[in-house]
Design a protein around this motif. Structure first.
Motif, short mmCIF file in Angstrom:
data_model
loop_
_atom_site.label_atom_id
_atom_site.label_comp_id
_atom_site.label_asym_id
_atom_site.label_seq_id
_atom_site.Cartn_x
_atom_site.Cartn_y
_atom_site.Cartn_z
N SER A 1 16.54 31.71 55.86
CA SER A 1 16.15 30.43 56.50
C SER A 1 17.63 29.57 56.62
N ALA A 2 17.76 29.23 57.79
CA ALA A 2 19.00 28.40 58.00
C ALA A 2 19.23 27.06 57.11
N SER A 3 17.89 26.44 56.98
CA SER A 3 18.06 25.28 56.48
C SER A 3 17.97 25.47 54.76
N THR A 4 17.73 26.54 54.19
CA THR A 4 17.53 26.73 52.62
C THR A 4 18.89 27.61 52.48
N ALA A 5 19.42 28.29 53.13
CA ALA A 5 20.42 29.18 53.04
C ALA A 5 20.06 30.14 51.73
N ASN A 6 18.90 30.50 51.63
CA ASN A 6 18.38 31.24 50.76
C ASN A 6 18.43 32.62 51.06
N ASP A 7 19.35 33.56 50.68
CA ASP A 7 19.31 35.00 51.20
C ASP A 7 18.24 35.76 50.66
N THR A 8 17.30 35.32 49.79
CA THR A 8 16.32 36.16 49.70
C THR A 8 15.05 35.98 50.48
N SER A 9 15.26 35.25 51.43
CA SER A 9 13.95 34.78 52.43
C SER A 9 14.31 35.25 53.58
N SER A 10 13.26 35.58 54.41
CA SER A 10 13.66 36.05 55.85
C SER A 10 12.60 35.38 56.83
N SER A 11 13.00 35.39 58.07
CA SER A 11 12.26 34.73 59.00
C SER A 11 11.54 35.95 59.97
N ALA A 12 10.59 35.73 60.61
CA ALA A 12 9.96 36.35 61.57
C ALA A 12 10.28 36.25 63.22
N LEU A 13 10.74 37.34 63.80
CA LEU A 13 10.78 37.02 65.11
C LEU A 13 9.75 38.00 65.90
N VAL A 14 8.55 37.20 66.37
CA VAL A 14 7.60 37.81 66.98
C VAL A 14 7.70 37.84 68.39
N ILE A 15 8.30 39.25 68.80
CA ILE A 15 8.44 39.48 70.06
C ILE A 15 7.32 40.43 71.08
N THR A 16 6.81 39.43 72.03
CA THR A 16 5.53 40.01 72.67
C THR A 16 5.92 40.57 73.96
N GLY A 17 7.06 40.58 74.43
CA GLY A 17 7.41 41.34 75.58
C GLY A 17 8.99 41.13 75.81
N ALA A 18 9.49 42.02 76.88
CA ALA A 18 10.79 42.07 77.01
C ALA A 18 10.96 42.63 78.66
N SER A 19 11.86 42.11 79.07
CA SER A 19 12.03 42.59 80.57
C SER A 19 13.39 42.46 81.19
N ILE A 20 13.91 43.30 82.30
CA ILE A 20 15.03 43.08 82.70
C ILE A 20 15.12 42.52 84.04
N SER A 21 15.66 41.69 84.36
CA SER A 21 15.64 40.78 85.77
C SER A 21 16.91 40.66 86.35
#
Length: 568
Positions: A110-130
């Protein structure tokens, strides 16, 4: 392809499974002679410098002339930019690798807590090239991006208008997803081979606050004109995206998504996910294309005047033909991207696949002509469940917009029960089609406008309806007065970066290319870059799927002109 430097590289057909140097008889003779001369020079211990120079020159000429395809070692940093290929056969991509998107990927802390033991989730539903419809005057895009579509924190929060989506197994809580003001400062990269570029978060500032910051669109520039040393996609692989398909298997482009996080001592860049995007139709995830593809026209070579983004329930498929015929034959829209909302439930993938096969058969002509494209609105089998269609619709709208940026000058987002209707036109303009009308708009306040909006008129039927199910034949009346409640818009793909229900957001002002300058515009009758037009309205046949809507026959209604437009 015109205006693209090809050097001395000759390209293999896409169907060839291995890309390796190949030499003809003449080249082999040169190679043997060059090798002999070089060996002779070494033996004489460089006593004849001119022989060494001649031998070396012939060796270099042989290597240059002999290569008919780039080597596959893209990790060699000494290779010229246009001389490598990262493409792999789709047959070499496992089922698990093909289905890695949609998925959830943890990164950093978390960028706000600078706690390197926690992580964030990136929920990717799709990707495309255009590509960029406006980047070249030729028939193909000369600029390519990859974009990933990510569910933002608000996707998991209940609003006044929408129920929150949630993780079925509880692995993802809304607290696991960084707020927008934090995640926008994160550094994500895309990588092909050893070449990297940064993703940029697209703006999400619209007039409708309920739709802002629901979907993160992260965009990374892959290619921006031939021989650009900043390109991370080679010239060879760029051209592969524009060649007709050779076989059913085809090739895929591997792209890694990385996250750069500042640790205590150094920067680390772990790989979050490696994706394989099919070259011929580079869309993966929930919104992958489910309709058949025209065999002679790769997506990045397709050009349309207008893309219409439409969402449909399965119980409205019977209305597609009338809707398509009216808007293509009468209005002049040449491409409709349909997002189908299947509600069969979890574990019904076979039934869903059967439905798409039926759609491909019933709408074969429109699909082959490029008039109709079909993708799913959501996937019932993924971990993220959404109680209704509102959030998935916003996800589809963004995917449709960024796809349209590659192929179309304009993009519109309407519903299946809304019909565009010209009115207040004099006789000389009765046959006007929509693309010509849009290009002919003169608006002194903002000639390079962002979008135009049409007010809506509610349509209905009376007790004399005949049960044909045709909107033009049953909805014979409409309200005399128009309303802004269900207003709908048409946007320029070049200047809009947020798609939404009634009007777009994140409009780029004239003359600006900096996305930090995008603004939310409220349309008005005398608006500068977003304004109402009097020459057209949206006829809203609300309730057509269920045959519910009736209008009282009084002085507040007028004859619906849809039937006249069809019979004209």
């Amino acid at each position: 392809m015109a205006d693209l430097p090809t050097g001395k590289i000759k390209y293999l057909p896409m169907g060839q499974r291995s890309i390796r140097p190949k030499y003809n008889r003449k080249d082999k003779s040169r190679l043997m002679l060059g090798t002999f001369m070089f060996a002779l020079v070494v033996y004489q211990q460089y006593s004849s410098w001119w022989i060494m120079l001649l031998g070396s020159s012939m060796m270099m000429q042989t290597i240059d002339l002999g290569r008919t395809a780039p080597p596959t070692n893209q990790n060699d940093g000494n290779l010229l930019h246009n001389s490598f290929s990262a493409l792999v056969p789709m047959s070499a991509v496992s089922e698990a690798e093909r289905e890695v998107i949609p998925g959830t990927f943890n990164y950093g802390y978390s960028a706000s807590t600078a706690n390197d033991t926690s992580s964030s989730a990136l929920v990717i539903t799709g990707a495309s090239i255009s590509g960029d419809y406006h980047s070249s005057s030729s028939s193909s895009n000369s600029t390519l991006w990859i974009q990933i579509f990510v569910s933002a924190r608000r996707f998991f929060e209940t609003t006044a208008a929408m129920d929150a989506c949630y993780s079925r197994d509880g692995k993802i809580q809304k607290e696991d997803v960084q707020p927008w003001n934090e995640v926008k400062n994160e550094k994500f990269l895309c990588r092909i081979g050893t070449r990297e570029a940064y993703f940029e978060l697209m703006p999400s500032n619209g007039v409708d606050g309920n739709t802002n910051e629901l979907i993160q669109v992260w965009r990374c520039l892959l290619y921006d004109g031939g021989s650009n040393h900043a390109n991370i996609l080679s010239d060879y692989d760029f051209q592969a995206f524009h060649r007709p398909i050779v076989d059913d298997d085809g090739m895929a482009l591997p792209i890694e998504v990385l996250h750069k996080s500042a640790g205590k001592d150094e920067y680390t860049t772990p790989v979050l996910v490696k994706m394989f995007l099919p070259v011929y139709e580079p869309t993966i995830g929930i919104h992958q294309i489910r309709s058949d593809l025209p065999a002679d026209k790769p997506f990045l070579s397709q050009r349309h005047n207008i893309t219409l983004c439409v969402v449909s329930h399965v119980n409205a498929i019977s209305h597609w033909n009338e809707y398509i015929r009216y808007h293509t034959d009468i209005v002049g829209i040449d491409h409709i991207h349909m997002g189908l909302y299947t509600t069969f439930g979890e574990g019904q993938k076979d039934k869903t696949n059967q439905l798409y096969k039926v759609i491909n058969r019933n709408f074969k002509h429109d699909i082959e002509e490029g008039t109709l494209l079909v993708s799913a609105l959501w996937d019932d089998d993924i971990d993220i469940h959404c109680p209704d269609q509102d959030f998935p619709k916003m996800n589809f709208y963004q995917q449709c917009l960024y796809r349209a940026k590659s192929s179309s000058e304009f993009v519109a987002t309407w519903d299946l029960d809304e019909y565009f209707l010209f009115h207040n036109l004099d006789d000389s303009k009765k046959q006007l089609n929509l693309p010509a009308f849009l290009r002919g708009i003169e608006h002194p306040q903002c000639q390079d406008w962002c979008f135009v909006t049409m007010k809506s008129s509610m349509a209905g039927f009376d007790e004399n309806n005949t049960g044909t199910g045709l909107v033009a034949f049953e909805y014979l009346k409409r309200a005399k007065e128009t309303s802004t409640t269900w207003q709908k818009s048409i946007s320029r793909t070049r200047t809009v970066f947020l798609n939404s229900y009634h009007m777009p957001g994140a409009c780029l002002p004239p003359g600006s290319r900096d996305l930090a300058n995008t603004v939310a515009i409220e349309p008005s009758d005398d608006g500068e870059c977003g304004f109402y037009i009097d020459e057209a309205i949206m006829v809203h046949a609300r309730g057509m799927q269920y045959g519910e809507h009736e209008l009282e026959d009084d002085e507040d209604t007028v004859q619906n002109e849809l039937l006249d437009a069809l019979l004209r």
